[in-house]
Write a protein that holds these residues in place. Structure first.
Motif, mmCIF file in Angstrom:
data_model
loop_
_atom_site.group_PDB
_atom_site.id
_atom_site.type_symbol
_atom_site.label_atom_id
_atom_site.label_comp_id
_atom_site.label_asym_id
_atom_site.label_seq_id
_atom_site.Cartn_x
_atom_site.Cartn_y
_atom_site.Cartn_z
ATOM 1 N N ASP A 1 0.810 -1.216 0.000
ATOM 2 C CA ASP A 1 0.000 0.000 0.000
ATOM 3 C C ASP A 1 0.846 1.269 0.000
ATOM 4 O O ASP A 1 0.351 2.361 0.239
ATOM 5 C CB ASP A 1 -0.956 0.024 1.200
ATOM 6 N N GLY A 2 2.144 1.122 -0.297
ATOM 7 C CA GLY A 2 3.024 2.283 -0.358
ATOM 8 C C GLY A 2 2.783 3.102 -1.607
ATOM 9 O O GLY A 2 2.336 2.587 -2.634
ATOM 10 N N LEU A 3 3.088 4.398 -1.524
ATOM 11 C CA LEU A 3 2.867 5.297 -2.659
ATOM 12 C C LEU A 3 3.680 4.874 -3.874
ATOM 13 O O LEU A 3 3.181 4.879 -4.996
ATOM 14 C CB LEU A 3 3.218 6.733 -2.259
ATOM 15 N N GLY B 1 2.171 0.917 -10.303
ATOM 16 C CA GLY B 1 0.995 0.269 -10.875
ATOM 17 C C GLY B 1 0.281 1.156 -11.875
ATOM 18 O O GLY B 1 -0.103 0.711 -12.957
ATOM 19 N N PHE B 2 0.112 2.425 -11.526
ATOM 20 C CA PHE B 2 -0.556 3.342 -12.444
ATOM 21 C C PHE B 2 0.274 3.537 -13.715
ATOM 22 O O PHE B 2 -0.271 3.683 -14.810
ATOM 23 C CB PHE B 2 -0.837 4.676 -11.762
ATOM 24 N N THR C 1 -2.622 0.380 -14.483
ATOM 25 C CA THR C 1 -3.677 0.039 -13.537
ATOM 26 C C THR C 1 -4.663 1.200 -13.388
ATOM 27 O O THR C 1 -4.269 2.363 -13.430
ATOM 28 C CB THR C 1 -3.054 -0.271 -12.156
ATOM 29 N N ASP C 2 -5.942 0.868 -13.194
ATOM 30 C CA ASP C 2 -6.965 1.901 -13.000
ATOM 31 C C ASP C 2 -7.294 2.129 -11.531
ATOM 32 O O ASP C 2 -7.663 3.234 -11.139
ATOM 33 C CB ASP C 2 -8.249 1.505 -13.739
ATOM 34 N N ASP C 3 -7.196 1.091 -10.706
ATOM 35 C CA ASP C 3 -7.549 1.222 -9.301
ATOM 36 C C ASP C 3 -6.815 0.155 -8.500
ATOM 37 O O ASP C 3 -6.329 -0.832 -9.056
ATOM 38 C CB ASP C 3 -9.061 1.071 -9.116
ATOM 39 N N TYR C 4 -6.717 0.385 -7.188
ATOM 40 C CA TYR C 4 -6.032 -0.524 -6.278
ATOM 41 C C TYR C 4 -6.982 -0.986 -5.186
ATOM 42 O O TYR C 4 -7.850 -0.232 -4.749
ATOM 43 C CB TYR C 4 -4.861 0.195 -5.603
#
Length: 225
Positions: free
Chosen positions: A83-85, A91-92, A96-99
């Motif tokens: 969950d780190g920035l 991912g983005f 990726t669109d969402d986590y």
């Protein structure tokens, strides 16, 4: 019925997710590794892809990147224990669109899926039809490997048409995509369509930009009667 693909190597978690989604009226196919997930995703028909980051054979980020590079605009929800920035930014960047961070509430998963299913991803890197390719990352358009020159308006028109391809896009939808609320006179779209057709079709043997009388325009291989 909403149709999603889950790519997850934790079989217990995958079984739980699949069963819960089915109870919610959502069909969920499952791939246990990245390569299996890539093959299933390419077969299409999914409204959302659920990808775990840590997958055998091909990790989730690489899988997402391959799909985006290939022009797949299916929304991707990444499942991760990270969950780190920095991890989210990576991912983005991969498309990726969402986590959703593990452990997660299954009800929240359903809400995220339903939200993503209402749109296509804006993370796709390449749009194409036949031998016509638009590379959104490099800002280039080519056909038969030859780079084509488009005006900024032509670019926006072609992007809107390719995102919808092979479906028809109405005149109004094209005007809004190009000019938003500042739509010019009625002849402007006609003129720009003429120049776009000249750029992408005139030098080549098979036309792709089709006019559908009374409906709008489409980019597709088959001719419109």
């Amino acid at each position: 019925m909403l149709n999603v693909l889950l790519v997850e190597d934790d079989l217990d978690l995958a079984d739980t997710v699949v069963q819960f989604l089915e109870l919610e009226g959502i069909r969920c196919d499952h791939g246990a590794n990245g390569m299996a997930g890539l093959q299933l995703a390419k077969e299409g028909g999914y409204q959302v892809l659920l990808l775990d980051i840590n997958l055998p054979r091909l990790d989730g980020l690489s899988l997402c990147e391959k799909l985006r590079d290939g022009g797949d605009d299916t929304p991707v929800l990444m499942l991760t224990a990270r969950d780190g920035l920095d991890d989210k930014l990576a991912g983005f960047k991969a498309g990726t669109d969402d986590y959703l961070v593990k452990p997660f509430a299954l009800k929240e998963l359903v809400v995220r899926l339903e939200a993503l299913a209402r749109r296509r991803s804006g993370q796709v890197r390449k749009l194409s039809c036949a031998d016509l390719e638009m590379n959104l990352r490099d800002k280039t358009v080519s056909r038969e490997g030859k780079i084509l020159k488009l005006s900024p308006t032509g670019w926006r028109l072609l992007e809107a048409l390719l995102r919808a391809s092979p479906e028809v896009v109405s005149r109004q939808a094209l005007e809004e995509a190009v000019w938003e609320d500042d739509i010019p006179d009625s002849n402007s779209l006609k003129v720009h369509i003429f120049h776009l057709r000249k750029a992408i079709d005139l030098p080549f043997s098979s036309p792709l930009l089709q006019t559908v009388a009374g409906h709008g325009f489409a980019i597709r291989e088959n001719s419109v009667e």
